[in-house]
Design a protein around this motif. Structure first.
Motif, PDB file in Angstrom:
ATOM      1  N   MET A   4       0.834  -1.197   0.000  1.00  0.00           N
ATOM      2  CA  MET A   4       0.000   0.000   0.000  1.00  0.00           C
ATOM      3  C   MET A   4       0.870   1.248   0.000  1.00  0.00           C
ATOM      4  O   MET A   4       1.896   1.297   0.659  1.00  0.00           O
ATOM      5  CB  MET A   4      -0.927   0.006   1.220  1.00  0.00           C
ATOM      6  N   LYS A   5       0.422   2.237  -0.737  1.00  0.00           N
ATOM      7  CA  LYS A   5       1.157   3.484  -0.841  1.00  0.00           C
ATOM      8  C   LYS A   5       0.285   4.639  -0.356  1.00  0.00           C
ATOM      9  O   LYS A   5      -0.904   4.694  -0.640  1.00  0.00           O
ATOM     10  CB  LYS A   5       1.574   3.718  -2.296  1.00  0.00           C
ATOM     11  N   TYR A   6       0.882   5.532   0.418  1.00  0.00           N
ATOM     12  CA  TYR A   6       0.153   6.680   0.941  1.00  0.00           C
ATOM     13  C   TYR A   6       0.740   7.971   0.373  1.00  0.00           C
ATOM     14  O   TYR A   6       1.943   8.072   0.136  1.00  0.00           O
ATOM     15  CB  TYR A   6       0.222   6.724   2.467  1.00  0.00           C
ATOM     16  N   VAL A   7      -0.129   8.947   0.166  1.00  0.00           N
ATOM     17  CA  VAL A   7       0.310  10.282  -0.189  1.00  0.00           C
ATOM     18  C   VAL A   7      -0.285  11.249   0.828  1.00  0.00           C
ATOM     19  O   VAL A   7      -1.348  11.002   1.389  1.00  0.00           O
ATOM     20  CB  VAL A   7      -0.125  10.672  -1.618  1.00  0.00           C
ATOM     21  N   THR A   8       0.416  12.341   1.080  1.00  0.00           N
ATOM     22  CA  THR A   8      -0.062  13.333   2.037  1.00  0.00           C
ATOM     23  C   THR A   8      -0.551  14.569   1.293  1.00  0.00           C
ATOM     24  O   THR A   8       0.181  15.168   0.515  1.00  0.00           O
ATOM     25  CB  THR A   8       1.048  13.720   3.028  1.00  0.00           C
ATOM     26  N   LEU A  30     -16.063  13.567   4.425  1.00  0.00           N
ATOM     27  CA  LEU A  30     -16.061  12.156   4.021  1.00  0.00           C
ATOM     28  C   LEU A  30     -16.188  12.008   2.507  1.00  0.00           C
ATOM     29  O   LEU A  30     -15.571  11.126   1.904  1.00  0.00           O
ATOM     30  CB  LEU A  30     -17.189  11.406   4.730  1.00  0.00           C
ATOM     31  N   LYS A  31     -16.996  12.860   1.882  1.00  0.00           N
ATOM     32  CA  LYS A  31     -17.151  12.803   0.420  1.00  0.00           C
ATOM     33  C   LYS A  31     -15.882  13.270  -0.283  1.00  0.00           C
ATOM     34  O   LYS A  31     -15.502  12.741  -1.322  1.00  0.00           O
ATOM     35  CB  LYS A  31     -18.324  13.678  -0.014  1.00  0.00           C
ATOM     36  N   VAL A  58      -9.910   8.100   3.094  1.00  0.00           N
ATOM     37  CA  VAL A  58      -9.506   8.311   4.493  1.00  0.00           C
ATOM     38  C   VAL A  58     -10.504   7.603   5.402  1.00  0.00           C
ATOM     39  O   VAL A  58     -11.710   7.765   5.234  1.00  0.00           O
ATOM     40  CB  VAL A  58      -9.461   9.821   4.822  1.00  0.00           C
ATOM     41  N   PRO A  59     -10.032   6.807   6.360  1.00  0.00           N
ATOM     42  CA  PRO A  59     -10.944   6.113   7.273  1.00  0.00           C
ATOM     43  C   PRO A  59     -11.840   7.094   8.031  1.00  0.00           C
ATOM     44  O   PRO A  59     -11.410   8.183   8.406  1.00  0.00           O
ATOM     45  CB  PRO A  59     -10.002   5.387   8.241  1.00  0.00           C
ATOM     46  N   LYS A  60     -13.100   6.686   8.248  1.00  0.00           N
ATOM     47  CA  LYS A  60     -14.037   7.541   8.975  1.00  0.00           C
ATOM     48  C   LYS A  60     -13.501   7.911  10.352  1.00  0.00           C
ATOM     49  O   LYS A  60     -13.678   9.036  10.823  1.00  0.00           O
ATOM     50  CB  LYS A  60     -15.385   6.834   9.124  1.00  0.00           C
ATOM     51  N   CYS A  87      -3.300   5.605  -1.503  1.00  0.00           N
ATOM     52  CA  CYS A  87      -3.245   5.783  -2.959  1.00  0.00           C
ATOM     53  C   CYS A  87      -3.274   4.424  -3.632  1.00  0.00           C
ATOM     54  O   CYS A  87      -2.431   3.559  -3.352  1.00  0.00           O
ATOM     55  CB  CYS A  87      -1.982   6.550  -3.357  1.00  0.00           C
ATOM     56  N   ASN A  88      -4.227   4.216  -4.512  1.00  0.00           N
ATOM     57  CA  ASN A  88      -4.334   2.969  -5.266  1.00  0.00           C
ATOM     58  C   ASN A  88      -3.332   2.999  -6.413  1.00  0.00           C
ATOM     59  O   ASN A  88      -3.453   3.775  -7.351  1.00  0.00           O
ATOM     60  CB  ASN A  88      -5.761   2.799  -5.802  1.00  0.00           C
ATOM     61  N   THR A  89      -2.331   2.142  -6.326  1.00  0.00           N
ATOM     62  CA  THR A  89      -1.273   2.144  -7.343  1.00  0.00           C
ATOM     63  C   THR A  89      -1.714   1.492  -8.651  1.00  0.00           C
ATOM     64  O   THR A  89      -1.090   1.685  -9.679  1.00  0.00           O
ATOM     65  CB  THR A  89      -0.028   1.403  -6.819  1.00  0.00           C
TER      66      THR A  89
END
Length: 314
Positions: A1-5, A27-28, A33-35, A75-77
Motif C-alpha cells: 500500500m502506498k500513501y500520499v499526504t 467524508l465525500k 480516508v478512514p471515517k 493511494c491505489n497504485t
C-alpha cells in the motif's frame, strides 16, 4: 500500500455547498480516508471553520472558510480502468436534463456509485464525463440490479429541495415488476417494518423485523399470466430493498432476484431468451421542479430484455 499526504486545504464555502454537515462534506471529499480519522481530526479541533473548532454536525454556511490540516490518503497504485462501453450506454440513457437536474434510465447491472468491488458507478461516470459540472450528486438510489429512473442534482440548492420533497413524501415513484405466482387481489398494501443487517465483507440484507423502520408499499395488478403476475408498485417509504422484501413476504418473489428470490422457481422457468436480470424497473417519477415549481412527470421505458421477456410470455 502506498500513501500520499495532501497538504493543508483552504476551502471557501459557496451556495452549492451549504446546508450539509461538515463530517459528510469531508467524508465525500476524502473517500480513501478512514471515517475514524476524519472524526478524530474534527473532534480534536484540527479542522476549523472561520478559525474556530466545530462539531461533526455543524452545517456549512455560505461564506464559511474551511481549513483542513494535512491528511494522509491511501493511494491505489493500480490504474483504474474506465469502461467506455458503460459510459456510452449511460450517455444514451438520459431522459431529462436542464441546469438543475439530470435524470437517466439506469440500466440493470450498473451500480449508482462505486464501492463493493466496482470503481465506477453512475455518479463517478457522470463526474468524469461532465468535468465542467462543479456539483453533481445522487438525489436518491436504486439497487444495482434494478433498472429505471435515477435522479442526479447539478446544484446544491436543487439537491436540498428534492431531499425535502422525499422527506415529505411529495415525490411519487412507480415501479414495474414481474413476480412468481398469481398475486392475490386482496393484497394491495404491505406495511411491515424492515431491518437492515450488515454482514462480513460489507454485504447487507434486509429482513422484516419488529425493530425495523416503518415501511409501506402498494401493489396493483397490471396483468396476470398462467404462473406469474405483472405488477405496478408504489413505495410510500424508500427503505433499502423494500419492494423486493415485501414481495417475498407476500409469497411472490420477483423474477431472478438472487438475494430475495427463490432459485428453484427461477430454475423452472422456460427462459427461451436467457434473461437473468432482476425483473424490477423504476418506471415513473412525479416531483416538483426545485427551481421553477412546475410539476414534472418522467417515465422510463422498459429495456429490450425486460420487454422481450414479457412478449415471450403472451
Amino acid at each position: 500500500m502506498k500513501y500520499v499526504t495532501i497538504s493543508t486545504s483552504i476551502i471557501y464555502i459557496n451556495k452549492d455547498m451549504i446546508n450539509q454537515r461538515i463530517d459528510n462534506f469531508i467524508l465525500k471529499k476524502f473517500k480513501n480516508v478512514p471515517k475514524s480519522m476524519i472524526y478524530r481530526i474534527i473532534r480534536t479541533g484540527k479542522i476549523k471553520i472561520n478559525q474556530k473548532k466545530i462539531k461533526p454536525d455543524y452545517k456549512l454556511k455560505n461564506g464559511d472558510v474551511l481549513k483542513i490540516p494535512p491528511i494522509k490518503i491511501l493511494c491505489n497504485t493500480k490504474k483504474q480502468f474506465f469502461p467506455l462501453n458503460n459510459a456510452k450506454i449511460l450517455m444514451n440513457s438520459i431522459l431529462y436534463e436542464d441546469n438543475d437536474l439530470l435524470i437517466i434510465n439506469k440500466p440493470s447491472g450498473i451500480a449508482v456509485h462505486g464501492g463493493s468491488g466496482c470503481n465506477f458507478g453512475v455518479i463517478e461516470y457522470f463526474r468524469k464525463l461532465r468535468p465542467l459540472n462543479t456539483f453533481l450528486e445522487l438525489v436518491h438510489r436504486i439497487d444495482r440490479e434494478t433498472s429505471g429512473i435515477l435522479m442526479l442534482a447539478k446544484k446544491r440548492i436543487s439537491l436540498v429541495s428534492l431531499h425535502k420533497q422525499l422527506r415529505e413524501n411529495k415525490i411519487k415513484k412507480e415501479y414495474t415488476a414481474l413476480v412468481h405466482g398469481l398475486w392475490p387481489r386482496h393484497i394491495k398494501k404491505i406495511s411491515e417494518p424492515l431491518l437492515k443487517i450488515q454482514f462480513k465483507y460489507n454485504q447487507k440484507k434486509v429482513f422484516i423485523h419488529k425493530n425495523g423502520k416503518p415501511s409501506e408499499t402498494y401493489f396493483y395488478i397490471k396483468k396476470q399470466f398462467s404462473t406469474s403476475t405483472l405488477l405496478s408498485i408504489f413505495p410510500k417509504t424508500g427503505r433499502t430493498h423494500q419492494i423486493r422484501v415485501h414481495a417475498l413476504h407476500a409469497g411472490h418473489p420477483i423474477f431472478f432476484d438472487q438475494r430475495y428470490g427463490q432459485s428453484h422457481l427461477d430454475a423452472n422457468i422456460k427462459n427461451n431468451i436467457h434473461i437473468a436480470r432482476l425483473l424490477l424497473h423504476s418506471y415513473k417519477i412525479n416531483f416538483i421542479h426545485p427551481k421553477n415549481g412546475n410539476k414534472i412527470c418522467i417515465t422510463a421505458p422498459l429495456d429490450v430484455s425486460f420487454k422481450n421477456y414479457l412478449n415471450n410470455m403472451i
